[in-house]
Design a protein around this motif. Structure first.
Motif, short mmCIF file in Angstrom:
data_model
loop_
_atom_site.label_atom_id
_atom_site.label_comp_id
_atom_site.label_asym_id
_atom_site.label_seq_id
_atom_site.Cartn_x
_atom_site.Cartn_y
_atom_site.Cartn_z
N GLY A 239 35.58 16.66 42.59
CA GLY A 239 35.45 16.76 44.04
C GLY A 239 35.69 18.12 44.65
N VAL A 240 35.93 19.14 43.82
CA VAL A 240 36.06 20.50 44.37
C VAL A 240 34.73 20.93 44.96
CG1 VAL A 240 36.47 22.93 43.77
CG2 VAL A 240 37.93 21.13 42.80
N THR A 241 34.76 21.57 46.12
CA THR A 241 33.53 21.97 46.79
C THR A 241 33.31 23.49 46.79
OG1 THR A 241 34.70 22.02 48.92
CG2 THR A 241 33.54 19.97 48.33
N HIS A 242 34.40 24.26 46.67
CA HIS A 242 34.29 25.72 46.77
C HIS A 242 35.08 26.39 45.64
CE1 HIS A 242 33.17 24.46 50.81
NE2 HIS A 242 32.71 25.68 51.06
N LEU A 243 34.50 27.44 45.08
CA LEU A 243 35.18 28.27 44.09
C LEU A 243 35.50 29.61 44.74
CD1 LEU A 243 32.94 27.70 40.94
CD2 LEU A 243 35.06 26.51 41.55
N ARG A 244 36.77 29.97 44.75
CA ARG A 244 37.18 31.24 45.37
C ARG A 244 37.28 32.34 44.33
NH1 ARG A 244 41.76 32.49 49.84
NH2 ARG A 244 40.31 31.11 50.91
N LEU A 245 36.65 33.46 44.62
CA LEU A 245 36.79 34.66 43.81
C LEU A 245 37.73 35.59 44.56
CD1 LEU A 245 33.01 35.24 42.93
CD2 LEU A 245 34.66 33.70 41.84
N SER A 246 38.86 35.92 43.95
CA SER A 246 39.83 36.80 44.58
C SER A 246 39.53 38.23 44.17
CB SER A 246 41.26 36.42 44.17
OG SER A 246 42.21 37.24 44.82
N PRO A 247 39.25 39.12 45.11
CA PRO A 247 38.80 40.47 44.76
C PRO A 247 39.77 41.23 43.87
CG PRO A 247 38.39 40.04 47.08
CD PRO A 247 39.22 38.90 46.57
N GLN A 248 39.23 41.78 42.80
CA GLN A 248 39.93 42.73 41.95
C GLN A 248 39.20 44.06 42.04
OE1 GLN A 248 42.39 39.76 41.44
NE2 GLN A 248 42.81 41.74 40.49
N ASN A 249 39.78 45.08 41.49
CA ASN A 249 39.19 46.43 41.58
C ASN A 249 38.07 46.57 40.56
OD1 ASN A 249 38.96 49.06 42.60
ND2 ASN A 249 40.25 49.87 40.97
N CYS A 250 36.97 45.88 40.83
CA CYS A 250 35.82 45.88 39.93
C CYS A 250 34.58 45.51 40.74
CB CYS A 250 36.03 44.91 38.76
SG CYS A 250 36.08 43.17 39.25
#
Length: 300
Positions: A239-250
Motif C-alpha cells: 500500500g505504499v504510494t510514494h518513494l522518497r529520494l533524500s538528496p545526497q551530494n551526487c
C-alpha cells in the motif's frame, strides 16, 4: 516479474548546507526531470541555514510548478526559539502545502490539508487515522519501521497516502546541540557554518575506530545509504504510494531515473544497483530496517 505499477517518486528536502547557487541549480535540474512527481523543499534541519536558500525559494517553486511538480514546504524538525516558532506559524498560513516535521507545526495545520514528514513518529494505524482526521493527506513513515509494521499501519488507515524513504542517508535524531560544530572545535552560536564543509555529512567513528554514524549540523543520520530498489514491488503491494529520494551530494536526477526504470521494468534490480553505485558510492548501501534487521545491514 509482476509490473510494479506507478509508485510516485518524490524528492525530499536537501538536508545539508549547500550554497544558495548549488541549492537552486539542484532543484532546477529536478524540475526538468521527467521521473520526479513531487518535491518537498525547505530548511528542515537548522534555521540558521535558511538565509542561504531564501533568496532563491520563490523562483525554484515557480520553476518546479511550471514543470508540473507537486510542491510542498517542509517545516523545521525541531523548534526551540521564538524566531523558529514565528517562522513555523508563517509557514502554516502560507499558500503552499506544508509537510509538518514537528508537533508544533501539526497543531497549526489542524483542519488544513497537509503532509507529515518522517520526523513525526507514526508507529500504528490509530496515530495515522488521527493525523488524517486532523487534515494529513500523506505520511512519510519513519525509516526504522520494518515492512510488517508498515503494512499494518497502512491497512489500519485507509484513504491516506504513505511514503517511504527509498534512497539516502536516514534521519535518526535531531538535537538542540550541534555535534558538527563541536567536532570542528566551534560552538553552535559561533559555528561559522562549518557544516557547509561537508556537503554529504560528516562521517564519525567510535573511539575504537569502528565506522558508526554521520552528523549533519544538529542532525544525526545513518552512515549507510538506504536503498530500496529491490523492494519496490513489495512496498507497492502493501500500500505504499510514494518513494522518497533524500538528496545526497551526487547526480540525483540519474538516481530518480534509475528508480523509475526499475519500477517500469526497463532494467532489472541487479542492473539498477550497478548503475546506482556508479552514481553514488560515498556510503555503503543498506536496507536492514525494512527487513526487520539491523539498519546498517544489506539483505539481498
Amino acid at each position: 516479474m509482476r509490473h510494479i505499477g506507478k509508485l510516485q517518486i518524490t524528492m525530499g528536502p536537501i538536508p545539508y548546507l549547500w550554497s544558495g547557487d548549488k541549492w537552486r541549480d539542484f532543484y532546477y535540474g529536478i524540475a526538468d526531470s521527467e521521473h520526479v512527481d513531487a518535491v518537498t523543499l525547505g530548511e528542515i534541519v537548522c534555521s540558521k541555514r535558511d538565509h542561504f536558500i531564501r533568496p532563491f525559494l520563490a523562483e525554484v517553486i515557480e520553476r518546479l510548478q511550471r514543470n508540473g511538480k507537486n510542491v510542498a514546504i517542509g517545516s523545521l524538525a525541531l523548534v526551540t526559539m521564538e524566531r523558529e516558532a514565528i517562522a513555523t506559524r508563517r509557514l502554516a498560513t502560507g499558500s503552499l502545502p506544508v509537510e509538518a516535521n514537528d508537533l508544533s507545526a501539526l497543531r497549526l495545520l489542524v483542519g488544513r490539508p497537509h503532509q507529515v514528514g518522517p520526523f513525526v513518529n507514526v508507529y500504528n494505524g490509530a496515530t495515522a487515522r488521527l493525523l488524517a482526521r486532523k487534515g494529513a493527506t500523506r505520511i512519510c513513515l519513519g525509516a526504522e519501521l520494518p515492512a510488517t509494521s508498515i503494512a499494518s499501519i497502512i491497512k489500519d488507515a485507509p484513504g491516506i497516502e504513505f511514503e517511504i524513504i527509498a534512497f539516502g542517508r536516514l534521519p535518526l535524531a535531531i538535537s538542540a546541540r550541534c555535534a558538527h560544530a563541536r567536532a570542528k572545535h566551534r560552538s553552535k552560536d559561533n559555528c561559522q557554518f562549518v557544516c557547509g564543509e561537508d556537503e554529504d555529512g560528516l562521517d564519525v567513528d567510535t573511539l575504537d575506530g569502528q565506522a558508526f554514524l554521520s552528523i549533519n549540523g544538529v542532525q544525526t543520520t545513518s552512515r549507510h545509504c538506504q536503498v530500496l530498489l529491490g523492494e519496490m514491488e513489495m512496498l507497492r503491494d502493501i500500500g505504499v504510494t510514494h518513494l522518497r529520494l533524500s538528496p545526497q551530494n551526487c547526480d540525483m536526477e540519474t538516481v530518480a531515473s534509475i528508480f523509475a526504470q526499475v519500477r517500469d521494468e526497463k532494467i532489472d534490480v541487479t542492473e539498477g544497483l550497478a548503475r546506482l553505485r556508479d552514481v553514488y558510492s560515498a556510503a555503503p548501501y543498506a536496507n536492514g530496517f525494512l527487513h526487520g534487521n539491523a539498519g546498517m545491514n544489506w539483505v539481498a
